[in-house]
Design a protein around this motif. Structure first.
Motif, mmCIF file in Angstrom:
data_model
loop_
_atom_site.group_PDB
_atom_site.id
_atom_site.type_symbol
_atom_site.label_atom_id
_atom_site.label_comp_id
_atom_site.label_asym_id
_atom_site.label_seq_id
_atom_site.Cartn_x
_atom_site.Cartn_y
_atom_site.Cartn_z
ATOM 1 N N ALA A 24 -28.482 -15.078 -6.588
ATOM 2 C CA ALA A 24 -28.289 -13.957 -5.704
ATOM 3 C C ALA A 24 -27.490 -13.913 -4.568
ATOM 4 N N GLY A 25 -26.843 -13.310 -3.530
ATOM 5 C CA GLY A 25 -25.899 -12.716 -2.036
ATOM 6 C C GLY A 25 -25.549 -11.830 -1.585
ATOM 7 N N ASN A 26 -25.136 -11.876 -1.160
ATOM 8 C CA ASN A 26 -24.886 -11.001 0.109
ATOM 9 C C ASN A 26 -23.254 -10.481 0.334
ATOM 10 N N PHE A 27 -22.897 -9.209 0.208
ATOM 11 C CA PHE A 27 -21.628 -8.418 0.269
ATOM 12 C C PHE A 27 -20.882 -7.836 1.121
ATOM 13 N N GLN A 52 -21.083 -14.484 -14.254
ATOM 14 C CA GLN A 52 -19.643 -14.128 -13.974
ATOM 15 C C GLN A 52 -18.978 -13.292 -14.697
ATOM 16 N N GLY A 53 -19.435 -12.900 -16.079
ATOM 17 C CA GLY A 53 -18.550 -12.042 -16.580
ATOM 18 C C GLY A 53 -18.852 -10.694 -15.743
ATOM 19 N N VAL A 55 -19.259 -7.874 -6.689
ATOM 20 C CA VAL A 55 -20.013 -8.305 -6.656
ATOM 21 C C VAL A 55 -19.526 -9.446 -6.990
ATOM 22 N N GLU A 56 -18.245 -9.391 -7.026
ATOM 23 C CA GLU A 56 -17.700 -10.669 -7.200
ATOM 24 C C GLU A 56 -17.964 -11.363 -5.616
#
Length: 381
Positions: free
Chosen positions: A213-216, A280-281, A355-356
């Protein structure tokens, strides 16, 4: 039990006279903020118009006269909640892992984890174990919470029904409001503390639920309707082929919210490290994304068909309530719809940066088998 019913009678009365009454905690994020959220104790029910007074009478009975001092019944409820939480956390391992991974940086996810996720299970399991020593404390906490929360100034109502019935509902709500707690109370607000942990939770099963997970938006990037198309593309192409077809997982999902919170997750997955490598891809796959007009149209139709579905009045009311508390406007929804309908392959390719940004947060949580988690221990903190 309540003042006029045992809990068995109460349940029978509710089922005989109404379409059900349920209590729970509801949480709403804010479309215009990355960290703010609103949390409510919620009561919802449905009923035929002639029985309107019955459902409100029942709600008043539950809110104002529930006996929280019956320790035997209290322990029964805690034990039942614990066993249900244990089985649901594992059977819905993908949701469990996503929520936990998000809780490492999102105050709202940390709150939800404390209300329904792994943190909640740990809390309720401890309560069950220490019940005899802590039963008086639990009763006092419940009493003070009811005084703190069930107050007229906190009351919000969402009502779905025929316009002509609104007067009778407003009358009932005025009556309900009079019965809520008015005494002076100390209300305590506590900040949710987020801490990145990157955990692996071991189960007796042989499959994994691998979430990242993460936040852009925290990196200054904006939400766009094209992300809804990306979800469809990933679940039918890149993630599907790499995780399900080649990897043997049962399923794969992704999600991107207006407040920037995003995730990638696999469902009943034999792998762990390989799956994280597949995630990662994703940015490279998006950068190289190619689709002719016909393929793009298919993706757009697949996306919009999830957006514009016929809705029952109950669904309409629920969506409307969520939009209201999340500060989502008609204009925002229309803008998102236009972005979906007008999307070109270039719009999808631009999403690689988003996404990165999500992957760079490196928030990982896995619910899975002991052997797989121990083998990949360098992945976890």
């Amino acid at each position: 039990d309540t003042a006029h019913y045992t809990y068995g009678e109460l349940s029978n009365e509710i089922n005989a006279e109404t379409g059900g009454i349920a209590c729970g905690v509801e949480v709403f994020d804010r479309a215009d903020s990355v960290d703010e959220y609103r949390a409510f104790f919620g009561v919802k029910g449905k009923v035929m118009y002639p029985k309107m007074d019955v459902i409100f009478r029942m709600i008043r009975e539950i809110l104002n006269t529930s006996d929280v001092t019956d320790t035997r019944r209290l322990h029964e409820i805690i034990s039942r909640v614990k066993s249900r939480a244990q089985s649901s956390l594992v059977s819905a391992g993908h949701s469990t892992a996503v929520l936990r991974a998000a809780s490492y940086a999102s105050p709202m996810a940390a709150f939800q984890d404390g209300m329904a996720g792994i943190a909640y299970y740990q809390f309720i399991e401890k309560l069950d174990r220490e019940f005899d020593d802590r039963k008086e404390e639990i009763i006092e906490n419940l009493k003070s919470l009811m005084v703190e929360i069930l107050r007229p100034e906190n009351l919000c109502i969402s009502y779905t029904g025929e316009r002509e019935s609104l007067d009778s509902v407003q009358k009932q709500i005025r009556e309900l409001k009079k019965t809520l707690h008015q005494e002076v109370t100390e209300s305590s607000s506590s900040e949710m503390i987020c801490q990145k942990k990157n955990e692996g939770f071991m189960t007796s099963g042989q499959v994994q639920y691998v979430a990242q997970a993460g936040n852009f938006r925290k990196k200054g990037l904006e939400y766009t309707g094209a992300l809804e198309i990306l979800k469809v593309i990933l679940s039918y192409d890149y993630l599907w082929i790499n995780l399900r077809v080649k990897g043997g997982a049962y399923g794969c999902m992704s999600g991107f919210k207006r407040n920037g919170e995003s995730f990638l997750v696999s469902y009943r997955d034999p792998h762990l490290k390989r799956t994280l490598e597949v995630y990662q891809g994703v940015p490279d796959y998006i950068r190289a994304f190619e689709a002719d007009e016909r393929e793009m149209t298919k993706y757009i139709i697949g996306t919009i068909s999830n957006k514009d579905v016929p809705r029952t009045p109950q669904m309409q009311g629920s969506i409307s309530k969520t939009a209201y508390f999340s500060n989502v406007t008609e204009d925002m929804l229309q803008k998102e719809r236009n972005q979906i309908l007008g999307a070109q392959k270039e719009d999808i390719q631009k999403l690689a940066a988003l996404v990165e940004a999500v992957l760079s947060d490196d928030q990982i949580c896995v619910v899975g088998s002991e052997t797989a988690i121990e083998k990949a221990e360098d992945v976890f903190m």
